[in-house]
Design an enzyme around this catalytic site. Sequence first.
Site, PDB file in Angstrom:
ATOM      1  N   ARG A 227       4.347   3.497   5.205  1.00 15.21           N
ATOM      2  CA  ARG A 227       3.814   2.440   4.339  1.00 15.21           C
ATOM      3  C   ARG A 227       3.157   1.378   5.219  1.00 15.21           C
ATOM      4  O   ARG A 227       3.642   1.069   6.313  1.00 15.21           O
ATOM      5  CB  ARG A 227       4.928   1.806   3.502  1.00 15.21           C
ATOM      6  CG  ARG A 227       5.465   2.692   2.384  1.00 15.21           C
ATOM      7  CD  ARG A 227       4.441   2.936   1.270  1.00 15.21           C
ATOM      8  NE  ARG A 227       4.974   3.721   0.170  1.00 15.21           N
ATOM      9  CZ  ARG A 227       4.773   5.033  -0.017  1.00 15.21           C
ATOM     10  NH1 ARG A 227       4.028   5.721   0.838  1.00 15.21           N
ATOM     11  NH2 ARG A 227       5.285   5.654  -1.068  1.00 15.21           N
ATOM     12  N   HIS A 275      -4.570   6.960   2.858  1.00 16.03           N
ATOM     13  CA  HIS A 275      -3.283   7.314   2.234  1.00 16.03           C
ATOM     14  C   HIS A 275      -3.305   8.751   1.673  1.00 16.03           C
ATOM     15  O   HIS A 275      -3.062   8.970   0.481  1.00 16.03           O
ATOM     16  CB  HIS A 275      -2.910   6.303   1.130  1.00 16.03           C
ATOM     17  CG  HIS A 275      -1.448   6.320   0.793  1.00 16.03           C
ATOM     18  ND1 HIS A 275      -0.752   5.181   0.454  1.00 16.03           N
ATOM     19  CD2 HIS A 275      -0.542   7.333   0.717  1.00 16.03           C
ATOM     20  CE1 HIS A 275       0.503   5.505   0.196  1.00 16.03           C
ATOM     21  NE2 HIS A 275       0.649   6.812   0.353  1.00 16.03           N
TER      22      HIS A 275
END
Length: 312
Positions: A227, A275
Amino acid sequence: MEIIFYHPTFDPAAWLPALRKALPGANVREWREGDDGPADYALVWHPPVEMLRGRELKGVFALGAGVDSILSKLKAHPEMLAQHIPLFRLEDTGMGLQMQEYAVSRVLHWFRRFDDYQALKQQARWLELEEYRREDFTIGILGAGILGAKVAASLHAWGFPLRCWSRSRKDLPGVVSFAGAEEFGAFLHGTRVLINLLPNTPETVGLINLSVINQLADNSYIMNLARGVHVVEDDLLQALNSGKVKGAMLDVFSREPLPADHPLWAHPRVAMTPHIAATTRADEAIAFIATAIDKLERGERVKGRVDRLRGY
Ligand SMILES: NC(=O)C1=CN([C@@H]2O[C@H](COP(=O)(O)OP(=O)(O)OC[C@H]3O[C@@H](n4cnc5c(N)ncnc54)[C@H](O)[C@@H]3O)[C@@H](O)[C@H]2O)C=CC1
Ligand SMILES: O=C(O)C(=O)CO
Protein backbone atom coordinates in the site's frame (compact mmCIF):
# COMPACT_ATOMS: atom_id res chain seq x y z
CA MET A 1 -29.42 -18.85 -0.03
CA GLU A 2 -29.20 -15.19 -1.13
CA ILE A 3 -25.92 -13.62 -2.19
CA ILE A 4 -25.38 -9.96 -3.03
CA PHE A 5 -22.41 -8.74 -5.10
CA TYR A 6 -20.92 -5.26 -5.41
CA HIS A 7 -17.68 -4.14 -7.06
CA PRO A 8 -17.10 -0.65 -8.49
CA THR A 9 -15.26 -1.94 -11.59
CA PHE A 10 -15.75 -5.70 -12.03
CA ASP A 11 -18.27 -6.67 -14.71
CA PRO A 12 -21.28 -8.36 -13.06
CA ALA A 13 -22.12 -9.95 -16.43
CA ALA A 14 -18.93 -11.99 -16.08
CA TRP A 15 -19.00 -12.60 -12.32
CA LEU A 16 -22.65 -13.43 -11.64
CA PRO A 17 -23.00 -16.42 -14.03
CA ALA A 18 -19.71 -17.87 -12.76
CA LEU A 19 -20.84 -17.45 -9.14
CA ARG A 20 -24.18 -19.11 -9.92
CA LYS A 21 -22.37 -22.01 -11.52
CA ALA A 22 -20.06 -22.44 -8.52
CA LEU A 23 -22.93 -22.09 -6.02
CA PRO A 24 -25.85 -23.88 -7.70
CA GLY A 25 -28.14 -23.62 -4.67
CA ALA A 26 -27.77 -19.84 -4.35
CA ASN A 27 -29.59 -16.83 -5.76
CA VAL A 28 -26.84 -14.40 -6.69
CA ARG A 29 -27.65 -10.81 -7.60
CA GLU A 30 -25.84 -7.56 -8.16
CA TRP A 31 -26.57 -5.15 -5.31
CA ARG A 32 -27.89 -1.78 -6.47
CA GLU A 33 -28.83 1.31 -4.50
CA GLY A 34 -32.15 0.85 -2.72
CA ASP A 35 -31.92 -2.98 -2.62
CA ASP A 36 -32.75 -4.02 0.95
CA GLY A 37 -33.93 -7.49 0.01
CA PRO A 38 -32.76 -10.57 1.89
CA ALA A 39 -29.09 -11.58 1.86
CA ASP A 40 -27.06 -14.29 3.57
CA TYR A 41 -23.65 -13.40 2.15
CA ALA A 42 -22.16 -10.26 0.60
CA LEU A 43 -19.24 -10.18 -1.86
CA VAL A 44 -17.80 -6.68 -1.91
CA TRP A 45 -15.08 -4.20 -2.77
CA HIS A 46 -15.43 -0.58 -1.58
CA PRO A 47 -19.04 -1.30 -0.55
CA PRO A 48 -21.48 1.55 0.05
CA VAL A 49 -22.46 1.67 3.74
CA GLU A 50 -26.14 1.15 2.90
CA MET A 51 -25.37 -2.13 1.16
CA LEU A 52 -24.37 -3.84 4.42
CA ARG A 53 -25.91 -1.70 7.17
CA GLY A 54 -28.46 -3.51 9.35
CA ARG A 55 -28.12 -6.86 7.61
CA GLU A 56 -27.81 -10.07 9.62
CA LEU A 57 -25.30 -11.65 7.23
CA LYS A 58 -23.58 -15.02 7.67
CA GLY A 59 -20.42 -13.60 6.14
CA VAL A 60 -18.89 -10.84 4.06
CA PHE A 61 -16.18 -11.62 1.50
CA ALA A 62 -13.76 -8.93 0.35
CA LEU A 63 -12.95 -9.40 -3.33
CA GLY A 64 -9.27 -8.74 -2.72
CA ALA A 65 -6.44 -9.50 -0.30
CA GLY A 66 -6.24 -6.20 1.58
CA VAL A 67 -9.20 -5.18 3.71
CA ASP A 68 -7.89 -1.75 4.73
CA SER A 69 -10.51 0.14 2.72
CA ILE A 70 -13.35 -1.85 4.28
CA LEU A 71 -11.94 -1.53 7.80
CA SER A 72 -11.41 2.22 7.46
CA LYS A 73 -15.00 2.62 6.28
CA LEU A 74 -16.11 0.50 9.24
CA LYS A 75 -14.22 2.80 11.57
CA ALA A 76 -16.19 5.77 10.28
CA HIS A 77 -19.46 3.78 10.10
CA PRO A 78 -19.37 1.04 12.75
CA GLU A 79 -23.05 0.39 12.09
CA MET A 80 -22.13 -0.93 8.64
CA LEU A 81 -21.27 -4.39 9.92
CA ALA A 82 -22.04 -5.82 13.35
CA GLN A 83 -19.00 -7.18 15.20
CA HIS A 84 -20.23 -10.78 15.16
CA ILE A 85 -20.52 -10.94 11.36
CA PRO A 86 -17.35 -12.55 9.99
CA LEU A 87 -15.32 -10.74 7.35
CA PHE A 88 -13.15 -12.79 5.00
CA ARG A 89 -10.53 -11.83 2.44
CA LEU A 90 -8.98 -13.65 -0.51
CA GLU A 91 -5.92 -15.71 0.27
CA ASP A 92 -3.65 -15.96 -2.75
CA THR A 93 -6.26 -16.97 -5.39
CA GLY A 94 -3.73 -16.33 -8.14
CA MET A 95 -2.21 -13.19 -6.61
CA GLY A 96 0.81 -15.09 -5.28
CA LEU A 97 2.00 -16.02 -8.77
CA GLN A 98 1.55 -12.45 -10.00
CA MET A 99 3.57 -11.12 -7.06
CA GLN A 100 6.28 -13.67 -7.83
CA GLU A 101 6.45 -12.55 -11.47
CA TYR A 102 6.64 -8.91 -10.44
CA ALA A 103 9.28 -9.34 -7.74
CA VAL A 104 11.55 -11.78 -9.58
CA SER A 105 11.56 -9.76 -12.80
CA ARG A 106 12.56 -6.53 -11.03
CA VAL A 107 15.13 -8.12 -8.69
CA LEU A 108 16.85 -9.72 -11.69
CA HIS A 109 16.68 -6.38 -13.54
CA TRP A 110 18.53 -4.67 -10.69
CA PHE A 111 20.90 -7.59 -10.04
CA ARG A 112 21.99 -7.78 -13.70
CA ARG A 113 22.37 -3.95 -13.68
CA PHE A 114 19.92 -3.45 -16.55
CA ASP A 115 19.10 -0.05 -15.01
CA ASP A 116 22.75 1.00 -15.39
CA TYR A 117 22.98 -0.46 -18.90
CA GLN A 118 19.83 1.41 -19.89
CA ALA A 119 21.42 4.66 -18.67
CA LEU A 120 24.61 3.85 -20.63
CA LYS A 121 22.58 3.06 -23.74
CA GLN A 122 21.07 6.53 -23.59
CA GLN A 123 24.61 7.91 -23.88
CA ALA A 124 25.52 5.40 -26.64
CA ARG A 125 28.28 4.07 -24.36
CA TRP A 126 29.59 0.51 -24.78
CA LEU A 127 30.89 -0.31 -21.33
CA GLU A 128 31.12 -3.55 -19.39
CA LEU A 129 30.23 -2.97 -15.72
CA GLU A 130 31.41 -4.98 -12.77
CA GLU A 131 28.98 -7.77 -11.95
CA TYR A 132 27.02 -7.73 -8.71
CA ARG A 133 27.48 -10.71 -6.42
CA ARG A 134 24.58 -12.62 -4.89
CA GLU A 135 26.19 -12.41 -1.45
CA ASP A 136 25.90 -8.60 -1.64
CA PHE A 137 22.27 -8.83 -2.70
CA THR A 138 20.36 -9.77 0.44
CA ILE A 139 16.63 -9.43 -0.09
CA GLY A 140 14.45 -8.48 2.87
CA ILE A 141 10.71 -9.06 2.69
CA LEU A 142 8.50 -6.99 4.96
CA GLY A 143 5.44 -9.08 5.80
CA ALA A 144 5.81 -12.82 5.45
CA GLY A 145 2.17 -13.75 5.06
CA ILE A 146 0.47 -15.48 2.15
CA LEU A 147 2.02 -13.25 -0.54
CA GLY A 148 5.35 -12.55 1.17
CA ALA A 149 5.96 -16.29 1.57
CA LYS A 150 5.23 -16.86 -2.11
CA VAL A 151 7.61 -14.11 -3.17
CA ALA A 152 10.29 -15.53 -0.87
CA ALA A 153 9.90 -19.00 -2.43
CA SER A 154 10.35 -17.64 -5.94
CA LEU A 155 13.47 -15.65 -5.02
CA HIS A 156 14.88 -18.63 -3.13
CA ALA A 157 14.85 -20.52 -6.43
CA TRP A 158 17.21 -17.82 -7.81
CA GLY A 159 19.68 -18.33 -4.96
CA PHE A 160 19.52 -14.91 -3.30
CA PRO A 161 20.17 -14.54 0.44
CA LEU A 162 16.72 -13.98 1.91
CA ARG A 163 15.24 -12.66 5.12
CA CYS A 164 11.74 -11.73 6.20
CA TRP A 165 10.19 -9.63 8.93
CA SER A 166 6.78 -10.25 10.45
CA ARG A 167 4.95 -10.19 13.76
CA SER A 168 5.72 -13.79 14.57
CA ARG A 169 8.65 -15.99 13.53
CA LYS A 170 8.24 -17.90 10.26
CA ASP A 171 9.74 -21.12 9.03
CA LEU A 172 10.26 -20.61 5.30
CA PRO A 173 12.87 -22.57 3.33
CA GLY A 174 16.07 -20.56 2.86
CA VAL A 175 14.71 -17.49 4.64
CA VAL A 176 16.11 -16.01 7.86
CA SER A 177 13.13 -14.92 9.91
CA PHE A 178 13.07 -11.74 12.02
CA ALA A 179 10.08 -11.01 14.23
CA GLY A 180 8.69 -8.03 16.06
CA ALA A 181 9.81 -4.47 16.63
CA GLU A 182 12.89 -5.56 18.61
CA GLU A 183 14.34 -7.41 15.58
CA PHE A 184 13.48 -4.76 12.97
CA GLY A 185 16.89 -3.07 13.12
CA ALA A 186 18.73 -6.38 12.63
CA PHE A 187 16.45 -7.18 9.69
CA LEU A 188 17.23 -3.85 8.00
CA HIS A 189 20.98 -4.01 8.59
CA GLY A 190 22.54 -5.49 5.46
CA THR A 191 19.29 -5.67 3.48
CA ARG A 192 20.03 -4.53 -0.08
CA VAL A 193 16.57 -5.02 -1.62
CA LEU A 194 13.54 -4.21 0.50
CA ILE A 195 10.25 -5.68 -0.71
CA ASN A 196 7.10 -4.56 1.09
CA LEU A 197 4.14 -6.91 1.46
CA LEU A 198 2.71 -5.72 4.77
CA PRO A 199 -0.97 -5.01 5.35
CA ASN A 200 -2.06 -1.43 5.92
CA THR A 201 -2.60 -1.08 9.67
CA PRO A 202 -1.97 1.74 12.16
CA GLU A 203 1.40 0.08 13.02
CA THR A 204 2.63 -0.14 9.43
CA VAL A 205 1.64 3.29 8.06
CA GLY A 206 4.77 5.35 7.28
CA LEU A 207 7.05 2.46 8.24
CA ILE A 208 9.35 2.96 5.25
CA ASN A 209 10.69 6.38 6.25
CA LEU A 210 14.13 8.01 6.07
CA SER A 211 15.36 6.60 9.36
CA VAL A 212 14.45 3.07 8.25
CA ILE A 213 15.86 3.56 4.73
CA ASN A 214 19.13 4.82 6.21
CA GLN A 215 19.56 1.49 8.00
CA LEU A 216 19.54 -0.46 4.72
CA ALA A 217 22.73 -1.30 2.83
CA ASP A 218 24.13 1.46 0.61
CA ASN A 219 22.89 1.48 -2.99
CA SER A 220 19.74 -0.26 -1.87
CA TYR A 221 16.53 -0.85 -3.79
CA ILE A 222 12.94 -0.53 -2.62
CA MET A 223 9.94 -2.32 -4.05
CA ASN A 224 6.50 -1.43 -2.71
CA LEU A 225 3.84 -3.99 -3.62
CA ALA A 226 1.49 -3.45 -0.68
CA ARG A 227 0.00 0.00 0.00
CA GLY A 228 1.17 3.54 -0.74
CA VAL A 229 0.78 4.66 2.87
CA HIS A 230 3.66 2.40 3.91
CA VAL A 231 6.25 4.60 2.17
CA VAL A 232 6.93 8.22 3.12
CA GLU A 233 7.32 9.36 -0.47
CA ASP A 234 9.26 12.57 0.32
CA ASP A 235 11.74 10.50 2.35
CA LEU A 236 12.13 8.02 -0.49
CA LEU A 237 12.81 10.87 -2.93
CA GLN A 238 15.39 12.30 -0.55
CA ALA A 239 17.11 8.90 -0.25
CA LEU A 240 17.07 8.46 -4.03
CA ASN A 241 18.58 11.91 -4.55
CA SER A 242 21.27 11.37 -1.94
CA GLY A 243 22.24 8.07 -3.62
CA LYS A 244 21.41 5.96 -0.56
CA VAL A 245 18.68 4.29 -2.62
CA LYS A 246 19.71 3.30 -6.14
CA GLY A 247 16.29 2.39 -7.48
CA ALA A 248 12.65 2.02 -6.55
CA MET A 249 9.82 0.04 -8.09
CA LEU A 250 6.44 1.23 -6.90
CA ASP A 251 3.02 -0.25 -7.58
CA VAL A 252 1.09 1.69 -4.94
CA PHE A 253 1.05 5.33 -3.91
CA SER A 254 -0.17 7.69 -1.21
CA ARG A 255 -2.71 8.97 -3.75
CA GLU A 256 -4.08 6.83 -6.56
CA PRO A 257 -4.07 7.75 -9.36
CA LEU A 258 -0.83 9.55 -8.57
CA PRO A 259 -1.19 13.23 -9.63
CA ALA A 260 0.63 13.99 -12.90
CA ASP A 261 2.85 16.62 -11.25
CA HIS A 262 4.14 14.28 -8.53
CA PRO A 263 7.98 14.16 -8.59
CA LEU A 264 8.00 10.35 -8.54
CA TRP A 265 6.76 10.31 -12.16
CA ALA A 266 9.82 12.17 -13.43
CA HIS A 267 12.48 10.49 -11.30
CA PRO A 268 14.87 8.55 -13.59
CA ARG A 269 15.51 5.81 -11.05
CA VAL A 270 11.88 5.16 -10.14
CA ALA A 271 9.83 2.61 -12.07
CA MET A 272 6.08 2.57 -11.55
CA THR A 273 2.95 0.56 -12.27
CA PRO A 274 -0.65 1.63 -11.54
CA HIS A 275 -1.59 -0.76 -8.69
CA ILE A 276 -1.57 -3.89 -10.84
CA ALA A 277 1.05 -5.98 -9.03
CA ALA A 278 -1.59 -8.63 -8.34
CA THR A 279 -5.19 -8.41 -9.42
CA THR A 280 -8.16 -10.54 -8.40
CA ARG A 281 -8.54 -13.54 -10.71
CA ALA A 282 -12.26 -14.27 -11.08
CA ASP A 283 -12.06 -18.05 -11.46
CA GLU A 284 -9.78 -18.60 -8.50
CA ALA A 285 -11.56 -16.05 -6.31
CA ILE A 286 -14.94 -17.62 -7.05
CA ALA A 287 -13.64 -21.12 -6.29
CA PHE A 288 -12.21 -19.82 -2.96
CA ILE A 289 -15.48 -18.10 -2.00
CA ALA A 290 -17.68 -21.03 -3.06
CA THR A 291 -15.59 -23.45 -0.98
CA ALA A 292 -15.73 -21.06 1.98
CA ILE A 293 -19.52 -20.64 1.78
CA ASP A 294 -19.94 -24.38 1.50
CA LYS A 295 -17.86 -24.86 4.64
CA LEU A 296 -19.64 -22.07 6.53
CA GLU A 297 -22.97 -23.70 5.73
CA ARG A 298 -21.63 -26.92 7.23
CA GLY A 299 -20.31 -25.13 10.29
CA GLU A 300 -16.65 -25.73 9.39
CA ARG A 301 -13.64 -23.46 9.75
CA VAL A 302 -12.86 -21.22 6.80
CA LYS A 303 -9.60 -19.67 5.57
CA GLY A 304 -9.15 -15.93 5.21
CA ARG A 305 -11.01 -14.68 8.30
CA VAL A 306 -10.01 -11.10 9.06
CA ASP A 307 -9.15 -10.12 12.62
CA ARG A 308 -10.82 -6.72 12.75
CA LEU A 309 -9.00 -5.66 15.88
CA ARG A 310 -5.59 -6.53 14.43
CA GLY A 311 -6.53 -4.84 11.15
CA TYR A 312 -5.81 -7.58 8.63
N1 LIG B 1 -0.38 -4.08 -5.03
C1 LIG B 1 -1.28 -5.03 -5.22
O1 LIG B 1 -1.74 -5.25 -6.34
C2 LIG B 1 -1.73 -5.86 -4.07
C3 LIG B 1 -1.38 -5.54 -2.78
N2 LIG B 1 -1.74 -6.37 -1.74
C4 LIG B 1 -1.32 -6.00 -0.38
O2 LIG B 1 -0.53 -7.06 0.15
C5 LIG B 1 -0.83 -7.18 1.54
C6 LIG B 1 -0.37 -8.52 2.06
O3 LIG B 1 -1.23 -9.54 1.60
P1 LIG B 1 -1.16 -11.02 2.24
O4 LIG B 1 0.21 -11.58 2.14
O5 LIG B 1 -2.26 -11.80 1.64
O6 LIG B 1 -1.45 -10.70 3.76
P2 LIG B 1 -1.19 -11.61 5.07
O7 LIG B 1 -2.12 -11.13 6.11
O8 LIG B 1 -1.20 -13.04 4.70
O9 LIG B 1 0.31 -11.24 5.49
C7 LIG B 1 0.64 -10.11 6.22
C8 LIG B 1 1.99 -10.32 6.89
O10 LIG B 1 2.38 -9.08 7.50
C9 LIG B 1 2.79 -9.32 8.83
N3 LIG B 1 2.49 -8.15 9.67
C10 LIG B 1 1.30 -7.54 9.86
N4 LIG B 1 1.42 -6.50 10.71
C11 LIG B 1 2.72 -6.46 11.07
C12 LIG B 1 3.47 -5.63 11.93
N5 LIG B 1 2.90 -4.60 12.59
N6 LIG B 1 4.77 -5.89 12.07
C13 LIG B 1 5.36 -6.91 11.42
N7 LIG B 1 4.71 -7.74 10.58
C14 LIG B 1 3.41 -7.52 10.41
C15 LIG B 1 2.02 -10.54 9.29
O11 LIG B 1 2.70 -11.18 10.34
C16 LIG B 1 2.00 -11.36 8.00
O12 LIG B 1 3.17 -12.11 7.92
C17 LIG B 1 -2.33 -6.91 1.60
O13 LIG B 1 -2.72 -6.49 2.88
C18 LIG B 1 -2.52 -5.84 0.54
O14 LIG B 1 -2.49 -4.56 1.13
C19 LIG B 1 -2.44 -7.51 -1.95
C20 LIG B 1 -2.81 -7.86 -3.21
C21 LIG B 1 -2.52 -7.06 -4.36
O1 LIG C 1 -6.32 -7.33 -3.33
C1 LIG C 1 -5.80 -6.26 -3.00
O2 LIG C 1 -5.61 -5.95 -1.81
C2 LIG C 1 -5.37 -5.33 -4.02
O3 LIG C 1 -4.69 -4.39 -3.75
C3 LIG C 1 -5.83 -5.63 -5.40
O4 LIG C 1 -5.51 -4.63 -6.27
